[in-house]
Design an enzyme around this catalytic site. Structure first.
Site, PDB file in Angstrom:
ATOM      1  CD  GLU A  19      -4.345  -7.294   2.736  1.00  0.00           C
ATOM      2  OE1 GLU A  19      -3.943  -6.291   2.117  1.00  0.00           O
ATOM      3  OE2 GLU A  19      -4.877  -8.265   2.176  1.00  0.00           O
ATOM      4  CD  GLU A  23      -8.013  -5.181  -0.343  1.00  0.00           C
ATOM      5  OE1 GLU A  23      -7.859  -4.854  -1.533  1.00  0.00           O
ATOM      6  OE2 GLU A  23      -7.326  -4.715   0.588  1.00  0.00           O
TER       7      GLU A  23
HETATM    8  O1  AHR Z   1      -0.900  -6.186   0.376  1.00  0.00           O
HETATM    9  C1  AHR Z   1      -0.998  -5.804  -0.962  1.00  0.00           C
HETATM   10  C2  AHR Z   1      -2.435  -5.754  -1.449  1.00  0.00           C
HETATM   11  O2  AHR Z   1      -3.131  -4.782  -0.730  1.00  0.00           O
HETATM   12  C3  AHR Z   1      -3.252  -7.000  -1.228  1.00  0.00           C
HETATM   13  O3  AHR Z   1      -3.071  -7.925  -2.234  1.00  0.00           O
HETATM   14  C4  AHR Z   1      -4.645  -6.494  -1.206  1.00  0.00           C
HETATM   15  O4  AHR Z   1      -5.481  -7.288  -0.390  1.00  0.00           O
HETATM   16  C5  AHR Z   1      -4.506  -5.073  -0.709  1.00  0.00           C
HETATM   17  O5  AHR Z   1      -5.161  -4.189  -1.519  1.00  0.00           O
END
Ligand code: AHR
Length: 530
Positions: A325, A206
């Site tokens: 994610e 990110e």
């Molecule tokens: O999964 C939780 C958080 O969500 C992670 O650390 C980040 O990459 C995302 O914003």
């Protein structure tokens, strides 16, 4: 072979539906809606890579410390310090790839602090997830050992935000160089003479946010710099994953990719897409659930659009698209987080339906994806396992665990096209005029086995679904289902097996199958075909 429906019922329903023909509106006025689909068993989309079912474990709350890792001296049953129940359940599930150590945590993690004698490892404040102190007892060697125990391939997210190209380069050499260099010999002295051969390396996480607050061109420039030193140490060529956007942000992808002109392109490109929920996990009402489920349409669109963007660059087609994610992120009650760790989120029947919608998308977009990692493995967000806090002896398999189990038979098969009836994922719900994801279906085939997964995301409506078959004739079939009439039902520590996979009825004829999907259900049908 026909089970569950009489031939007359089957024929009547089939005649009413016209078998995947476009149905007249009037048919849907019936209280028990009838849906049709056409499975084109010979119209291939692409390989369902096992990596679509991969996971993510961050140093966050009780995911690693207290979840996966309890330490060898813990009273909790463990294998070399790893929670035994977690190891057993994850082995059974099968975890193709596991991403670590973050998340946001990755860009404040310095790998050297997690190697060598545990007593000498520095204690550090976890600045992202509550300023609690970590003792670094879970580091590179522990992570690799855990991956080996559960059969997962490791995926490291390297520190770009507060790290350096040298730090990443050295980590790769430490892990992958066979012997004879100071770093390889240090690894051997720390107990692992054999190189770890780590293939997947994320270049930050990110970058647009917690990974350094870069602009897209700046993140692209950082990728160029880090990639220059990320070499094949030994026989493992690092597969470098660049930081894509959160959601479907075309501007980010263009900015990042434009900055790479004339230099090494990433092997993979990661997007993150969470599906937010407006309620605490156990307090969803029908409307909240439907709103959340509808967001999966945007996830699918992001995969399509981001793939197209990458493909528009020279050699961009060779870049693997990662949904690094994903999962549901609800309004998590403070009390749950205080008791069990940050972002500890209960997984309900609704969460399982959400998992099913996501996994169906991956099948349908199999030709566009490389890897998908659900967030996260244990005790955080949409986890497959939950423990009652870091000290808890209980470890339950969540509804999401079972949704993944239902999709396991797709791994390694070839996804084939499914055309919906007039009420499809991309269509309009003719019953009430709202856009609704109904029902979600995907299929994959390998020789004589055709696997069909079906999700009914409506909390208020059972569905009869008839799938006509083209390109294959069914000999017999069996179905399994995960279902609870309460959309907020979950596996608790007192009732860990409230929701598990059950056998279900499916009517199978050579050119079709028919199944009843109760409201909020995920089902998989395995057909023997010729
Ligand atoms: O999964 C939780 C958080 O969500 C992670 O650390 C980040 O990459 C995302 O914003």
């Amino acid at each position: 072979m026909t089970t569950g429906f009489t031939r007359r019922q089957f024929a009547r329903a089939g005649a009413a539906a016209g078998l995947a023909a476009v149905l007249p509106r009037g048919v849907f006025a019936a209280p028990d809606p009838y849906y049709t689909a056409l499975i084109r068993a010979d119209d291939e989309i692409g390989l369902v890579r096992p990596e679509f079912h991969s996971h993510f474990a961050e140093h966050l709350g009780s995911c690693v410390y207290g979840g996966i890792w309890v330490g060898p001296k813990s009273p909790i049953e463990n294998v070399e310090g790893f929670r035994k129940a977690a190891v057993d359940y994850l082995k059974e599930l099968g975890v193709p790839v596991l991403r670590w150590p973050g998340g946001c945590y990755a860009d404040d993690y310095h790998w050297r602090e997690g190697i060598g004698p545990v007593a000498k490892r520095p204690k550090r404040v976890n600045i992202w997830w509550g300023n609690y102190v970590e003792d670094n007892s879970f580091g590179t060697h522990e992570f690799i050992r855990f991956c080996r125990l559960i059969g997962a391939e490791p995926y490291f997210a390297a520190n770009v935000g507060s790290g350096s190209p040298r730090e990443m380069r050295d980590w790769i050499e430490y892990c992958n160089f066979p012997s004879g260099s100071a770093l390889a010999d240090e690894r051997a002295a720390n107990g692992s003479p054999e190189p770890f051969r780590v293939k997947y390396w994320g270049v930050g996480n990110e970058a647009w946010g917690c990974g350094g607050n870069y602009r897209p061109d700046g993140a692209g420039a950082e990728f160029r710099r880090y990639a220059s030193y990320a070499r094949a140490f030994g026989d493992t060529k690092p597969f470098l994953i660049g930081c894509g956007p959160g959601g479907n942000d075309a501007k980010w992808t263009r900015g990042f990719m434009d900055a790479l002109a004339g230099s090494r392109l990433p092997d993979g490109y990661s997007i993150h897409y969470y599906v937010n929920g407006e309620r605490p996990p156990l307090e969803f009402r029908e409307h909240d659930a439907m709103t959340q489920m509808n967001t999966f349409r945007a996830v699918e669109q992001a995969i399509i659009d981001q793939r197209e963007l990458l493909d528009s660059y020279d050699h961009g087609r060779g870049i693997g698209l990662f949904l690094d994610e994903w999962g549901v992120w609800d309004r998590i009650p403070k009390a749950d987080q205080e008791r069990n760790g940050a972002l500890w989120q209960q997984s309900t029947m609704r969460s399982a339906v959400a998992a099913g919608l996501g996994l169906n998308i991956f099948n349908r977009q199999a030709d566009k994806l490389y890897m998908c990692n659900i967030a996260q493995m244990v005790n955080v967000l949409q986890s497959v396992l939950l423990t009652d806090g870091p000290e808890g002896r209980n470890c339950v398999r969540t509804t999401t665990y079972y949704a993944f189990m239902l999709f396991k038979p797709h791994r390694g098969k070839t996804a084939v096209r499914v055309d919906g009836g007039p009420l499809t994922w991309d269509g309009r719900n003719l019953l009430d005029g709202e856009v609704m994801p109904i029902p979600s279906i995907s299929a994959s085939r390998n020789g004589s086995e055709l696997v069909v997964s079906l999700v009914n995301p409506r909390p208020d409506q059972d569905m009869d679904v008839e799938c006509a078959l083209r390109g294959a004739r069914a000999r017999q079939g069996r179905a399994q289902i995960l279902h609870d009439s309460d959309l907020n039902a979950y596996n608790s520590f007192d009732h860990p097996d409230r929701l598990t996979i059950q056998p279900h009825e499916v009517a199978v004829e050579p050119d079709r199958m028919r199944i009843m999907l109760p409201a909020m259900s995920v089902a998989t049908v395995t057909l023997e075909v010729e």
